[in-house]
Design a protein around this motif. Structure first.
Motif, PDB file in Angstrom:
ATOM      1  N   GLY A 155       0.830  -1.212   0.000  1.00 41.14           N
ATOM      2  CA  GLY A 155       0.000   0.000   0.000  1.00 41.14           C
ATOM      3  C   GLY A 155       0.856   1.250   0.000  1.00 41.14           C
ATOM      4  N   PHE A 156       0.189   2.369  -0.150  1.00 39.82           N
ATOM      5  CA  PHE A 156       0.890   3.659  -0.237  1.00 39.82           C
ATOM      6  C   PHE A 156       1.734   3.904   1.020  1.00 39.82           C
ATOM      7  CE2 PHE A 156       0.058   8.417   0.500  1.00 39.82           C
ATOM      8  CZ  PHE A 156       1.291   8.772  -0.021  1.00 39.82           C
ATOM      9  N   ILE A 157       1.102   3.929   2.180  1.00 36.81           N
ATOM     10  CA  ILE A 157       1.837   4.264   3.405  1.00 36.81           C
ATOM     11  C   ILE A 157       2.728   3.095   3.824  1.00 36.81           C
ATOM     12  CG2 ILE A 157       1.593   4.992   5.818  1.00 36.81           C
ATOM     13  CD1 ILE A 157      -1.160   6.184   4.982  1.00 36.81           C
ATOM     14  N   GLY A 158       2.219   1.873   3.648  1.00 39.04           N
ATOM     15  CA  GLY A 158       2.987   0.689   4.042  1.00 39.04           C
ATOM     16  C   GLY A 158       4.317   0.594   3.314  1.00 39.04           C
ATOM     17  N   SER A 159       4.331   0.863   2.012  1.00 41.56           N
ATOM     18  CA  SER A 159       5.580   0.718   1.253  1.00 41.56           C
ATOM     19  C   SER A 159       6.607   1.761   1.694  1.00 41.56           C
ATOM     20  CB  SER A 159       5.307   0.816  -0.248  1.00 41.56           C
ATOM     21  OG  SER A 159       4.693   2.052  -0.555  1.00 41.56           O
ATOM     22  N   HIS A 160       6.159   2.979   1.925  1.00 46.42           N
ATOM     23  CA  HIS A 160       7.098   4.017   2.390  1.00 46.42           C
ATOM     24  C   HIS A 160       7.604   3.681   3.798  1.00 46.42           C
ATOM     25  CE1 HIS A 160       6.835   7.149  -0.773  1.00 46.42           C
ATOM     26  NE2 HIS A 160       5.623   6.667  -0.976  1.00 46.42           N
ATOM     27  N   THR A 161       6.714   3.144   4.629  1.00 44.91           N
ATOM     28  CA  THR A 161       7.112   2.799   6.003  1.00 44.91           C
ATOM     29  C   THR A 161       8.134   1.663   5.980  1.00 44.91           C
ATOM     30  OG1 THR A 161       4.918   3.450   6.743  1.00 44.91           O
ATOM     31  CG2 THR A 161       6.209   2.129   8.278  1.00 44.91           C
ATOM     32  N   ALA A 162       7.915   0.666   5.125  1.00 45.92           N
ATOM     33  CA  ALA A 162       8.857  -0.455   5.020  1.00 45.92           C
ATOM     34  C   ALA A 162      10.238   0.056   4.643  1.00 45.92           C
ATOM     35  CB  ALA A 162       8.358  -1.462   3.987  1.00 45.92           C
ATOM     36  N   ARG A 163      10.287   0.957   3.682  1.00 40.87           N
ATOM     37  CA  ARG A 163      11.586   1.475   3.228  1.00 40.87           C
ATOM     38  C   ARG A 163      12.319   2.138   4.392  1.00 40.87           C
ATOM     39  NH1 ARG A 163      10.021   4.823  -0.717  1.00 40.87           N
ATOM     40  NH2 ARG A 163       9.256   2.961  -1.753  1.00 40.87           N
ATOM     41  N   ALA A 164      11.595   2.933   5.173  1.00 40.14           N
ATOM     42  CA  ALA A 164      12.223   3.640   6.297  1.00 40.14           C
ATOM     43  C   ALA A 164      12.693   2.650   7.364  1.00 40.14           C
ATOM     44  CB  ALA A 164      11.239   4.637   6.894  1.00 40.14           C
ATOM     45  N   LEU A 165      11.898   1.622   7.641  1.00 37.64           N
ATOM     46  CA  LEU A 165      12.289   0.637   8.660  1.00 37.64           C
ATOM     47  C   LEU A 165      13.533  -0.121   8.216  1.00 37.64           C
ATOM     48  CD1 LEU A 165       8.751  -0.791   9.549  1.00 37.64           C
ATOM     49  CD2 LEU A 165      10.227   0.527  11.094  1.00 37.64           C
ATOM     50  N   LEU A 166      13.591  -0.483   6.939  1.00 37.80           N
ATOM     51  CA  LEU A 166      14.762  -1.206   6.427  1.00 37.80           C
ATOM     52  C   LEU A 166      15.998  -0.313   6.491  1.00 37.80           C
ATOM     53  CD1 LEU A 166      12.972  -2.898   3.394  1.00 37.80           C
ATOM     54  CD2 LEU A 166      13.976  -4.110   5.347  1.00 37.80           C
ATOM     55  N   ALA A 167      15.821   0.962   6.149  1.00 38.65           N
ATOM     56  CA  ALA A 167      16.959   1.900   6.193  1.00 38.65           C
ATOM     57  C   ALA A 167      17.455   2.070   7.627  1.00 38.65           C
ATOM     58  CB  ALA A 167      16.548   3.246   5.604  1.00 38.65           C
ATOM     59  N   ALA A 168      16.569   1.890   8.599  1.00 38.12           N
ATOM     60  CA  ALA A 168      16.952   2.043  10.009  1.00 38.12           C
ATOM     61  C   ALA A 168      17.522   0.736  10.571  1.00 38.12           C
ATOM     62  CB  ALA A 168      15.753   2.492  10.836  1.00 38.12           C
TER      63      ALA A 168
END
Ligand SMILES: Nc1nc2c(ncn2[C@@H]2O[C@H](COP(=O)(O)OP(=O)(O)O[C@H]3O[C@H](CO)[C@@H](O)[C@H](O)[C@@H]3O)[C@@H](O)[C@H]2O)c(=O)[nH]1
Length: 357
Positions: free
Chosen positions: A24-37
């Motif tokens: 989803g829109f928010i889920g995909s952006h959130t996943a990217r941030a979590l992986l980067a962290a």
């Protein structure tokens, strides 16, 4: 209630996080941030066809290391439910949160530290025609996750809720407003999900952060929401359907800010409901159209329709609680955020042409 002492200093240590609605829109952006962290993310989605799945494929392919062009698995494939794809610390699994047996198997396969539940049926108008879908995904799906969490001792739950709960209340919207009379099945389903989370907190000690998001926008946003529709219509010379005179305002919130607030909400809070919104800086729909006209160098052809009875005239978030508990404040000014969104649109224009609105 266990609170982090300094809200601005909270950084979760690397963990394994279950993120539902990852395509989803928010889920995909959130996943990217979590992986980067540095977190490990297990993302699930059922890739349903409520809106053009090509957008979900694009987001998923980026998370799996592609350039966004690879088409994802089709939910109509008989093997869909078993599909798993891995890229680095990211795992995608095709899974319905409504399927309690599948959710239980998932919790048997992984030891999660936290669950971020972004899988949902979104969209107020569609919910009027299909309330049963909203009850099964947004309510039963949430309960399946909460039950699996309590059985396997997973203690942190972040639930995506919505500013739609405030429909009918006076702006600016504060978390203490009475939202017990939801005006749409969508809002009712989110209220039920919030209430279920509270009961699991009370009975099983699950630590819950409920986030009420306000009109989220940004790259690869939902095509049933005005920003992406407006960009396409203006760019392609299609008449732009405008409900009312465009004076209605929205407290638009950039997805980067929403992601920062969602990650910050992984801290222990007890049970809290928190607004994540633009912070009482609403923008009118007319102004949004003018911004996009300028960014694309084209004029919109306006097709004005009567104001929709189910719509809110204005939304505005009081975000002081997010500031107090999470050290969070919106950082992206709508003018900048919408210009950046228009740039993303122009860079992806060719495949976006084929997207069904
Ligand atoms: N696994 C799973 N995923 C599902 C299910 N139902 C829907 N999904 C997925 O959940 C994702 C939801 O994302 P979007 O439809 O793109 O919406 P969003 O803008 O990210 O919406 C989020 O924010 C809303 C508030 O602005 C929230 O109301 C909503 O919870 C949602 O999380 C979609 O990819 C959809 O396929 C299900 O039963 N199971």
């Amino acid at each position: 209630m266990a609170l982090a002492k300094d809200p601005s200093s909270f950084t979760p240590s690397p963990r394994t996080i279950l993120l539902t609605g990852v395509a989803g829109f928010i889920g995909s952006h959130t996943a990217r941030a979590l992986l980067a962290a540095g977190h490990r993310v297990v993302g699930v989605d059922n890739l349903n066809t409520y809106y053009d799945v090509r957008l979900k494929d694009y987001r998923l392919d980026l998370l799996l290391g592609g350039d966004g062009s690879r088409l994802g698995p089709s939910p109509t494939d008989s093997a869909f439910a078993g599909i798993e794809e891995v890229h680095g610390a990211f795992t995608f699994k095709a899974l319905e949160v409504e399927d309690s047996a599948a959710v239980n198997r998932l919790f048997a396969d992984y030891r999660f530290d936290a669950v971020i539940n972004l899988a949902a049926r979104a969209g107020v108008r569609y919910s009027v025609e299909h309330p049963e879908l909203y009850a099964s995904t947004n309510v039963s799906g949430s309960v399946n996750l909460l039950q699996a969490m309590s059985k396997s001792g997973v203690n942190k739950y972040v639930l995506a809720s919505s500013s739609s709960l405030y429909a009918g209340a006076p702006a600016p919207f504060v978390e203490t407003h009475n939202v017990n009379r939801p005006l749409s099945p969508y809002a009712a389903s989110k209220l039920a999900a919030e209430a279920m989370a509270y009961s699991f907190h009370h009975l099983h000690g699950i630590d819950v952060s409920v986030l009420r998001y306000f009109t989220v926008y940004g790259p690869a946003s939902r095509p049933d929401m005005s920003p992406l529709r407006f960009l396409k219509w203006i760019d392609e010379g299609t008449p732009l359907t405008l409900y009312g005179d465009g004076s209605q305002t929205r407290d638009f919130t950039h997805v980067d800010d929403i992601v920062a607030g969602t990650v910050a909400a992984l801290r222990p809070l007890g049970y809290e409901v928190i607004n994540l919104g633009g912070g009482n800086t609403p923008m009118s729909i007319r102004r949004l159209i003018a911004l996009f006209e300028e960014a694309l160098g084209k004029r919109a052809i306006i097709d004005q329709q009567p104001f929709h009875g189910g719509d809110m005239q204005d939304t505005a978030a009081d975000v002081s609680k997010a500031e107090r508990l999470l050290g969070w404040a919106p950082t992206v000014k709508p003018e900048d955020g919408f210009r950046r969104m228009a740039e993303w649109y122009q860079a992806n224009r060719s495949w976006l042409r084929g997207i069904r609105l």
